[in-house]
Design a protein around this motif. Structure first.
Motif, PDB file in Angstrom:
ATOM      1  N   UNK A  10      -0.721 -53.207 -57.292  1.00  0.00           N
ATOM      2  CA  UNK A  10      -1.560 -53.877 -57.674  1.00  0.00           C
ATOM      3  C   UNK A  10      -1.892 -53.529 -58.872  1.00  0.00           C
ATOM      4  N   UNK A  11      -1.162 -54.860 -60.251  1.00  0.00           N
ATOM      5  CA  UNK A  11      -1.237 -54.972 -61.729  1.00  0.00           C
ATOM      6  C   UNK A  11      -2.576 -53.939 -62.090  1.00  0.00           C
ATOM      7  N   UNK A  12      -3.434 -54.130 -61.336  1.00  0.00           N
ATOM      8  CA  UNK A  12      -4.670 -52.946 -62.157  1.00  0.00           C
ATOM      9  C   UNK A  12      -4.776 -51.292 -61.525  1.00  0.00           C
ATOM     10  N   UNK A  13      -4.534 -51.672 -60.615  1.00  0.00           N
ATOM     11  CA  UNK A  13      -4.441 -50.475 -60.817  1.00  0.00           C
ATOM     12  C   UNK A  13      -3.135 -48.941 -61.215  1.00  0.00           C
ATOM     13  N   UNK A  21      -4.618 -44.023 -58.086  1.00  0.00           N
ATOM     14  CA  UNK A  21      -4.225 -42.945 -56.745  1.00  0.00           C
ATOM     15  C   UNK A  21      -3.470 -41.317 -57.780  1.00  0.00           C
ATOM     16  N   UNK A  22      -2.449 -41.574 -58.172  1.00  0.00           N
ATOM     17  CA  UNK A  22      -1.480 -40.583 -58.712  1.00  0.00           C
ATOM     18  C   UNK A  22      -2.558 -39.847 -60.039  1.00  0.00           C
ATOM     19  N   UNK A  23      -3.179 -40.329 -60.606  1.00  0.00           N
ATOM     20  CA  UNK A  23      -4.250 -39.533 -62.043  1.00  0.00           C
ATOM     21  C   UNK A  23      -5.179 -38.554 -61.193  1.00  0.00           C
ATOM     22  N   UNK A  24      -5.368 -39.242 -59.650  1.00  0.00           N
ATOM     23  CA  UNK A  24      -7.018 -39.449 -59.032  1.00  0.00           C
ATOM     24  C   UNK A  24      -5.970 -37.983 -58.337  1.00  0.00           C
ATOM     25  N   UNK A  25      -5.196 -37.521 -57.523  1.00  0.00           N
ATOM     26  CA  UNK A  25      -4.557 -37.201 -56.831  1.00  0.00           C
ATOM     27  C   UNK A  25      -4.048 -35.950 -57.583  1.00  0.00           C
ATOM     28  N   UNK A  26      -3.959 -35.537 -59.246  1.00  0.00           N
ATOM     29  CA  UNK A  26      -4.064 -34.591 -60.301  1.00  0.00           C
ATOM     30  C   UNK A  26      -5.086 -34.613 -60.587  1.00  0.00           C
ATOM     31  N   UNK A  31      -6.198 -33.611 -50.636  1.00  0.00           N
ATOM     32  CA  UNK A  31      -7.809 -33.472 -49.450  1.00  0.00           C
ATOM     33  C   UNK A  31      -8.917 -34.458 -50.226  1.00  0.00           C
ATOM     34  N   UNK A  32      -9.351 -34.550 -51.311  1.00  0.00           N
ATOM     35  CA  UNK A  32     -10.166 -35.796 -51.580  1.00  0.00           C
ATOM     36  C   UNK A  32      -9.431 -36.690 -51.424  1.00  0.00           C
ATOM     37  N   UNK A  33      -8.354 -37.091 -52.127  1.00  0.00           N
ATOM     38  CA  UNK A  33      -7.509 -38.394 -52.383  1.00  0.00           C
ATOM     39  C   UNK A  33      -7.714 -38.928 -50.853  1.00  0.00           C
ATOM     40  N   UNK A  34      -7.213 -38.075 -50.070  1.00  0.00           N
ATOM     41  CA  UNK A  34      -6.774 -37.921 -48.486  1.00  0.00           C
ATOM     42  C   UNK A  34      -8.333 -38.788 -47.953  1.00  0.00           C
ATOM     43  N   UNK A  35      -9.312 -37.895 -48.372  1.00  0.00           N
ATOM     44  CA  UNK A  35     -10.659 -38.521 -47.617  1.00  0.00           C
ATOM     45  C   UNK A  35     -11.121 -39.575 -48.618  1.00  0.00           C
ATOM     46  N   UNK A  36     -10.712 -40.010 -49.944  1.00  0.00           N
ATOM     47  CA  UNK A  36     -11.452 -41.147 -50.339  1.00  0.00           C
ATOM     48  C   UNK A  36     -10.473 -42.384 -50.069  1.00  0.00           C
ATOM     49  N   UNK A  37      -9.094 -42.528 -49.675  1.00  0.00           N
ATOM     50  CA  UNK A  37      -8.522 -43.105 -48.801  1.00  0.00           C
ATOM     51  C   UNK A  37      -8.674 -43.709 -46.746  1.00  0.00           C
ATOM     52  N   UNK A  38      -9.318 -42.621 -46.606  1.00  0.00           N
ATOM     53  CA  UNK A  38     -10.044 -42.976 -45.093  1.00  0.00           C
ATOM     54  C   UNK A  38     -11.083 -43.389 -45.534  1.00  0.00           C
ATOM     55  N   UNK A  39     -11.943 -43.848 -46.641  1.00  0.00           N
ATOM     56  CA  UNK A  39     -13.287 -43.541 -46.904  1.00  0.00           C
ATOM     57  C   UNK A  39     -13.099 -45.772 -46.926  1.00  0.00           C
ATOM     58  N   UNK A  64      -4.462 -50.144 -43.909  1.00  0.00           N
ATOM     59  CA  UNK A  64      -3.214 -49.671 -43.252  1.00  0.00           C
ATOM     60  C   UNK A  64      -2.545 -48.979 -45.202  1.00  0.00           C
ATOM     61  N   UNK A  65      -2.866 -49.257 -45.383  1.00  0.00           N
ATOM     62  CA  UNK A  65      -1.378 -48.880 -47.199  1.00  0.00           C
ATOM     63  C   UNK A  65      -2.685 -48.138 -46.974  1.00  0.00           C
ATOM     64  N   UNK A  66      -3.627 -47.471 -47.458  1.00  0.00           N
ATOM     65  CA  UNK A  66      -4.796 -46.472 -47.530  1.00  0.00           C
ATOM     66  C   UNK A  66      -3.990 -45.213 -45.894  1.00  0.00           C
ATOM     67  N   UNK A  67      -4.550 -46.101 -44.828  1.00  0.00           N
ATOM     68  CA  UNK A  67      -4.710 -44.963 -44.052  1.00  0.00           C
ATOM     69  C   UNK A  67      -2.570 -44.137 -44.732  1.00  0.00           C
ATOM     70  N   UNK A  68      -1.989 -44.992 -44.323  1.00  0.00           N
ATOM     71  CA  UNK A  68      -0.655 -44.238 -44.227  1.00  0.00           C
ATOM     72  C   UNK A  68      -0.270 -43.372 -45.570  1.00  0.00           C
ATOM     73  N   UNK A  69      -1.389 -43.546 -47.217  1.00  0.00           N
ATOM     74  CA  UNK A  69      -1.003 -42.609 -47.708  1.00  0.00           C
ATOM     75  C   UNK A  69      -1.877 -41.157 -47.373  1.00  0.00           C
ATOM     76  N   UNK A  70      -3.119 -41.520 -46.727  1.00  0.00           N
ATOM     77  CA  UNK A  70      -3.706 -40.814 -46.301  1.00  0.00           C
ATOM     78  C   UNK A  70      -2.877 -39.500 -45.430  1.00  0.00           C
ATOM     79  N   UNK A  71      -2.590 -40.071 -44.512  1.00  0.00           N
ATOM     80  CA  UNK A  71      -1.707 -39.411 -43.565  1.00  0.00           C
ATOM     81  C   UNK A  71      -0.121 -38.710 -44.282  1.00  0.00           C
TER      82      UNK A  71
END
Length: 77
Positions: A10-13, A21-26, A31-39, A64-71
């Protein structure tokens, strides 16, 4: 002109070459980003029946995208 991909890129991300999501991970760590993705996946499934989209399955695809990223399976790769 290419159709926007609201699920995978998505362009707005994106800010320049950095996706949110890369900035969030940094900042917050894996672990926090994986939890965020599941939520986030839960959110998309929860509201799916009540949120119309142009693509009938866009919310499910986002979940599905977020679950894949979380795993550890980055859908962008």
């Amino acid at each position: 002109m290419d159709k926007p991909d609201n699920v995978n890129s998505p362009g707005h991300y994106k800010l320049t070459d950095i996706e949110c999501i890369d900035a969030m991970r940094a900042v917050f760590g894996d672990e926090a980003v994986e939890t965020y993705c599941r939520l986030n996946a839960f959110k998309y499934i929860w509201r799916s029946p009540r949120k119309p989209t142009q693509d009938d399955f866009e919310n499910e695809k986002k979940a599905i995208w977020y679950l894949r990223f979380a795993t550890g399976d980055d859908p962008r790769a």
